[in-house]
Design a protein around this motif. Structure first.
Motif, PDB file in Angstrom:
ATOM      1  N   ILE A  18      53.672  14.545  17.092  1.00 41.18           N
ATOM      2  CA  ILE A  18      54.980  14.681  17.753  1.00 41.18           C
ATOM      3  C   ILE A  18      54.741  14.804  19.255  1.00 41.18           C
ATOM      4  O   ILE A  18      53.966  15.654  19.702  1.00 41.18           O
ATOM      5  CB  ILE A  18      55.792  15.862  17.169  1.00 41.18           C
ATOM      6  N   ALA A  19      55.382  13.903  20.003  1.00 43.22           N
ATOM      7  CA  ALA A  19      55.138  13.867  21.451  1.00 43.22           C
ATOM      8  C   ALA A  19      55.881  14.999  22.151  1.00 43.22           C
ATOM      9  O   ALA A  19      57.051  15.268  21.847  1.00 43.22           O
ATOM     10  CB  ALA A  19      55.582  12.526  22.013  1.00 43.22           C
ATOM     11  N   VAL A  20      55.200  15.650  23.078  1.00 43.56           N
ATOM     12  CA  VAL A  20      55.852  16.648  23.937  1.00 43.56           C
ATOM     13  C   VAL A  20      56.090  16.055  25.337  1.00 43.56           C
ATOM     14  O   VAL A  20      56.917  16.538  26.094  1.00 43.56           O
ATOM     15  CB  VAL A  20      55.056  17.981  23.981  1.00 43.56           C
ATOM     16  N   LYS A  22      57.071  12.226  26.199  1.00 42.60           N
ATOM     17  CA  LYS A  22      57.421  11.065  25.368  1.00 42.60           C
ATOM     18  C   LYS A  22      56.959   9.730  25.941  1.00 42.60           C
ATOM     19  O   LYS A  22      56.991   9.516  27.158  1.00 42.60           O
ATOM     20  CB  LYS A  22      58.944  10.977  25.193  1.00 42.60           C
ATOM     21  N   TYR A  23      56.583   8.851  25.013  1.00 41.59           N
ATOM     22  CA  TYR A  23      56.365   7.430  25.304  1.00 41.59           C
ATOM     23  C   TYR A  23      57.687   6.732  25.047  1.00 41.59           C
ATOM     24  O   TYR A  23      58.259   6.868  23.963  1.00 41.59           O
ATOM     25  CB  TYR A  23      55.251   6.931  24.370  1.00 41.59           C
ATOM     26  N   TRP A  24      58.201   6.025  26.024  1.00 39.08           N
ATOM     27  CA  TRP A  24      59.434   5.227  25.822  1.00 39.08           C
ATOM     28  C   TRP A  24      59.402   4.079  26.817  1.00 39.08           C
ATOM     29  O   TRP A  24      59.586   4.284  28.004  1.00 39.08           O
ATOM     30  CB  TRP A  24      60.693   6.095  26.005  1.00 39.08           C
ATOM     31  N   GLY A  25      59.124   2.879  26.352  1.00 38.49           N
ATOM     32  CA  GLY A  25      59.117   1.705  27.223  1.00 38.49           C
ATOM     33  C   GLY A  25      57.743   1.059  27.294  1.00 38.49           C
ATOM     34  O   GLY A  25      56.733   1.737  27.438  1.00 38.49           O
ATOM     35  N   LYS A  26      57.746  -0.288  27.174  1.00 37.75           N
ATOM     36  CA  LYS A  26      56.474  -1.037  27.225  1.00 37.75           C
ATOM     37  C   LYS A  26      56.433  -1.933  28.453  1.00 37.75           C
ATOM     38  O   LYS A  26      57.470  -2.458  28.865  1.00 37.75           O
ATOM     39  CB  LYS A  26      56.345  -1.932  25.991  1.00 37.75           C
ATOM     40  N   ARG A  27      55.209  -2.157  28.953  1.00 36.44           N
ATOM     41  CA  ARG A  27      55.038  -3.170  29.994  1.00 36.44           C
ATOM     42  C   ARG A  27      54.477  -4.451  29.383  1.00 36.44           C
ATOM     43  O   ARG A  27      54.454  -5.494  30.024  1.00 36.44           O
ATOM     44  CB  ARG A  27      54.148  -2.651  31.122  1.00 36.44           C
ATOM     45  N   PRO A  77      53.717  -9.158  12.018  1.00 34.90           N
ATOM     46  CA  PRO A  77      52.814  -9.482  13.137  1.00 34.90           C
ATOM     47  C   PRO A  77      51.931  -8.314  13.598  1.00 34.90           C
ATOM     48  O   PRO A  77      50.758  -8.514  13.916  1.00 34.90           O
ATOM     49  CB  PRO A  77      53.759  -9.899  14.266  1.00 34.90           C
ATOM     50  N   ARG A  78      52.478  -7.091  13.590  1.00 32.76           N
ATOM     51  CA  ARG A  78      51.670  -5.958  14.076  1.00 32.76           C
ATOM     52  C   ARG A  78      50.575  -5.595  13.081  1.00 32.76           C
ATOM     53  O   ARG A  78      49.478  -5.194  13.478  1.00 32.76           O
ATOM     54  CB  ARG A  78      52.558  -4.760  14.318  1.00 32.76           C
ATOM     55  N   LEU A  79      50.878  -5.757  11.802  1.00 32.86           N
ATOM     56  CA  LEU A  79      49.864  -5.497  10.782  1.00 32.86           C
ATOM     57  C   LEU A  79      48.752  -6.548  10.895  1.00 32.86           C
ATOM     58  O   LEU A  79      47.558  -6.244  10.826  1.00 32.86           O
ATOM     59  CB  LEU A  79      50.543  -5.562   9.424  1.00 32.86           C
ATOM     60  N   SER A 126      56.795   8.035  10.985  1.00 27.53           N
ATOM     61  CA  SER A 126      56.023   7.512   9.859  1.00 27.53           C
ATOM     62  C   SER A 126      55.183   6.302  10.272  1.00 27.53           C
ATOM     63  O   SER A 126      54.116   6.080   9.717  1.00 27.53           O
ATOM     64  CB  SER A 126      56.939   7.141   8.708  1.00 27.53           C
ATOM     65  N   SER A 127      55.650   5.538  11.270  1.00 25.72           N
ATOM     66  CA  SER A 127      54.864   4.365  11.666  1.00 25.72           C
ATOM     67  C   SER A 127      53.565   4.800  12.351  1.00 25.72           C
ATOM     68  O   SER A 127      52.543   4.125  12.234  1.00 25.72           O
ATOM     69  CB  SER A 127      55.658   3.430  12.563  1.00 25.72           C
ATOM     70  N   ALA A 128      53.603   5.952  13.030  1.00 26.08           N
ATOM     71  CA  ALA A 128      52.387   6.431  13.699  1.00 26.08           C
ATOM     72  C   ALA A 128      51.321   6.785  12.669  1.00 26.08           C
ATOM     73  O   ALA A 128      50.182   6.312  12.740  1.00 26.08           O
ATOM     74  CB  ALA A 128      52.702   7.644  14.570  1.00 26.08           C
ATOM     75  N   GLY A 210      65.984   1.299  15.944  1.00 21.59           N
ATOM     76  CA  GLY A 210      64.544   1.561  15.874  1.00 21.59           C
ATOM     77  C   GLY A 210      63.966   1.781  17.265  1.00 21.59           C
ATOM     78  O   GLY A 210      64.555   1.326  18.262  1.00 21.59           O
ATOM     79  N   SER A 211      62.812   2.466  17.330  1.00 24.76           N
ATOM     80  CA  SER A 211      62.196   2.740  18.630  1.00 24.76           C
ATOM     81  C   SER A 211      61.883   1.448  19.381  1.00 24.76           C
ATOM     82  O   SER A 211      62.117   1.354  20.586  1.00 24.76           O
ATOM     83  CB  SER A 211      60.873   3.491  18.467  1.00 24.76           C
ATOM     84  N   THR A 212      61.354   0.456  18.659  1.00 23.28           N
ATOM     85  CA  THR A 212      60.880  -0.762  19.328  1.00 23.28           C
ATOM     86  C   THR A 212      62.015  -1.452  20.072  1.00 23.28           C
ATOM     87  O   THR A 212      61.888  -1.761  21.266  1.00 23.28           O
ATOM     88  CB  THR A 212      60.244  -1.723  18.296  1.00 23.28           C
ATOM     89  N   GLY A 214      65.032  -0.143  20.691  1.00 19.24           N
ATOM     90  CA  GLY A 214      65.680   0.823  21.587  1.00 19.24           C
ATOM     91  C   GLY A 214      64.983   0.868  22.931  1.00 19.24           C
ATOM     92  O   GLY A 214      65.615   0.766  23.986  1.00 19.24           O
ATOM     93  N   MET A 215      63.655   0.948  22.922  1.00 16.90           N
ATOM     94  CA  MET A 215      62.954   1.071  24.207  1.00 16.90           C
ATOM     95  C   MET A 215      62.994  -0.235  25.003  1.00 16.90           C
ATOM     96  O   MET A 215      62.961  -0.225  26.226  1.00 16.90           O
ATOM     97  CB  MET A 215      61.547   1.657  24.046  1.00 16.90           C
ATOM     98  N   GLN A 216      63.107  -1.359  24.274  1.00 19.34           N
ATOM     99  CA  GLN A 216      63.212  -2.653  24.960  1.00 19.34           C
ATOM    100  C   GLN A 216      64.507  -2.685  25.799  1.00 19.34           C
ATOM    101  O   GLN A 216      64.481  -3.038  26.982  1.00 19.34           O
ATOM    102  CB  GLN A 216      63.333  -3.748  23.905  1.00 19.34           C
TER     103      GLN A 216
HETATM  104  C1  DP6 Z   1      60.470   8.492  20.613  1.00 17.14           C
HETATM  105  O1  DP6 Z   1      55.489   4.206  18.625  1.00 17.14           O
HETATM  106  O2  DP6 Z   1      57.564   4.062  17.171  1.00 17.14           O
HETATM  107  O3  DP6 Z   1      58.686   8.739  19.066  1.00 17.14           O
HETATM  108  O4  DP6 Z   1      55.296   1.186  19.914  1.00 17.14           O
HETATM  109  O5  DP6 Z   1      57.438   0.046  19.375  1.00 17.14           O
HETATM  110  O6  DP6 Z   1      56.035   0.992  17.530  1.00 17.14           O
HETATM  111  P1  DP6 Z   1      56.463   1.117  18.992  1.00 17.14           P
HETATM  112  O7  DP6 Z   1      57.271   2.491  19.102  1.00 17.14           O
HETATM  113  P2  DP6 Z   1      56.933   3.927  18.522  1.00 17.14           P
HETATM  114  O8  DP6 Z   1      57.757   4.827  19.560  1.00 17.14           O
HETATM  115  C2  DP6 Z   1      57.747   6.209  19.486  1.00 17.14           C
HETATM  116  C3  DP6 Z   1      58.730   6.757  20.453  1.00 17.14           C
HETATM  117  C4  DP6 Z   1      58.980   8.243  20.351  1.00 17.14           C
HETATM  118  C5  DP6 Z   1      58.217   9.021  21.422  1.00 17.14           C
HETATM  119  C6  DP6 Z   1      56.741   9.206  21.199  1.00 17.14           C
HETATM  120  O9  DP6 Z   1      56.281   9.311  20.046  1.00 17.14           O
HETATM  121  O10 DP6 Z   1      56.036   9.313  22.221  1.00 17.14           O
END
Ligand code: DP6
Length: 421
Positions: A18-20, A22-27, A77-79, A126-128, A210-212, A214-216
């Motif tokens: 669990i992120a404290v 957060k990762y949100w957004g790709k380059r 594709p990611r798999l 769950s994807s992590a 979904g995160s993917t 959403g962040m796009q």
């Molecule tokens: C909100 O890792 O599920 O949980 O890279 O597109 O598969 P993709 O996204 P993902 O995004 C997680 C976003 C978050 C924050 C975090 O875990 O840092």
């Protein structure tokens, strides 16, 4: 029955994180390179984990995948990126480092079977755990060693942080090929023994955006996200690492809450806006702030990912008192299963003063259950062959029976049977 199938069958488990920060957004979408670094706590696998079995055999005719008892398309594709990377690293190892290694299995097809002990896509990352477990188990099957977070990252960004236990940072990196965008352990799971984590499960429904995707949309439309990535997160990473290393709960808790709030603010700043929090989430946020202000001390922190479930951080000495407050303001169903699962929480009485000070309108059944856990280790190998999810024929072992029979009992890394969800 193919004779060699059991010989090259490997089972591993991997944790949720669990992120404290957060990762949100790709380059970079395909390589999954983030616009900012992030930091997470790995949750203990006794409570939350993915288990994956990988088998290779010359008798398999095609690559196949089963997730939570259902056959799924292996061509995701990611798999495919993860499979391709592991096969490439395996070939490289045999060519460069250890030409003596047998390379016949590299051309064999692979069967993959994976299960979670928690609801998929309920905002519990769950994807992590899933991609971390896939990559770790594939590496076992193909004899690949060393740094693997860069491969897990290509399955799902947050998966790279599930490759380590304890407190983990994902360094965003600068290179265009992503070679320096890797996870690193900041401190191991034993570092902060008093730290406790509660997952307040508000809803087991699938999330809407979904995160993917959403962040796009956030990257394309939110100025706040750009400001956050460039001007806020770099300093926060430094402060968070300092708070973790110094076991400074107040600093850790305040940064965690502020970062969660800023992430959800960037979701609101996205156009069209994305709403991950619901009325239960808002009530949890109010409860935490009123609870802390009653004591004049930051005893508890919340964080929310791409869903309505709150994850609470607190210290062991406060957990019973806080849980009583949650139970009072979110009265559970009395005829349902146990309200608190996982690590036991001793009983405490709730004081009238605290009830009055919080003063919220109770929300019956707002929280369906709580998972009580703590920081835990990274992926583990399951040595006991009876725990393989694939049978000697390379097909899932009676999944239906296994799901209903084993739902409450999973194997942990050390081989004990541990009560889980
Ligand atoms: C909100 O890792 O599920 O949980 O890279 O597109 O598969 P993709 O996204 P993902 O995004 C997680 C976003 C978050 C924050 C975090 O875990 O840092």
């Amino acid at each position: 029955m193919p004779e060699d199938s059991m010989e090259n069958t490997h089972t591993c488990t991997a944790p949720v994180n669990i992120a404290v920060i957060k990762y949100w957004g790709k380059r970079h979408e395909d390589l999954i390179l983030p616009i900012n670094s992030s930091l997470s706590v790995t949750l203990h696998q006794d409570q939350l984990k993915t288990t994956t079995t990988v088998a290779t055999s010359k008798s398999f005719e095609e690559d196949r995948l089963w997730l939570n008892g259902k056959e799924e398309d292996i061509n995701h594709p990611r798999l495919q990126s993860c499979l391709r990377e592991i096969r490439r690293l395996a070939r490289k190892r045999r060519n460069d480092d250890d030409p003596g290694l047998d390379s016949t299995c590299l051309s064999y097809k692979v069967h993959i079977c994976s299960i979670n002990n928690f609801p998929t896509a309920a905002g519990l990352a769950s994807s992590a755990a899933g991609f971390a477990c896939l990559v770790y188990t594939l590496a076992q099957a193909f004899g690949v060693e060393g740094e693997l977070s860069g491969v897990a990252r290509q399955g799902s960004g947050s998966a790279c942080r599930s490759m380590y236990g304890g407190f983990v940072q994902w360094l965003m990196g600068n290179q265009s090929d992503g070679k320096d965008s890797l996870a690193q352990q900041v401190e191991p799971e034993t570092h902060w023994p008093a730290l406790r984590i509660l997952v307040l499960v508000a809803s087991a429904e699938r999330k809407h955006v979904g995160s993917t995707s959403g962040m796009q949309t956030s990257v394309q439309t939110s100025h706040l996200l750009k400001h956050r990535a460039e001007s806020v997160v770099p300093d926060r990473m430094v402060e968070m690492i300092k708070a973790v290393r110094g076991k400074d709960f107040t600093a850790f808790a305040e940064l965690t809450m502020k970062d969660s709030n800023q992430f959800h603010a960037t979701c609101l700043d996205t156009y069209p806006p994305i709403f991950y929090l619901n009325s239960v989430s808002h009530q949890v946020i109010n409860l935490v702030h009123r609870y802390n202000s009653h004591y004049g001390l930051t005893r508890v922190a919340y964080t929310f990912d791409a869903g309505p479930n709150a994850v609470i951080f607190t210290l062991e000495q406060y957990i019973s008192d806080f849980i009583q407050a949650v139970r009072h303001f979110f009265p559970p169903l009395t005829n349902g299963g146990e309200f608190i699962k996982g690590l036991p929480v001793p009983h405490a009485d709730l004081s009238e003063e605290l009830k009055q000070a919080i003063g919220l309108e109770p929300m019956p059944k707002g929280i369906s259950y709580i998972i009580s856990t703590k920081p835990g280790p990274g992926p583990c190998v399951v040595k006991d062959p009876t725990q393989h999810l694939l049978g000697p024929d390379g097909l899932p072992k009676n999944t239906v029976k296994q799901d209903s029979h084993n739902r409450n009992r999973h194997k942990n890394c050390d081989g004990d049977i541990t009560a889980t969800l």
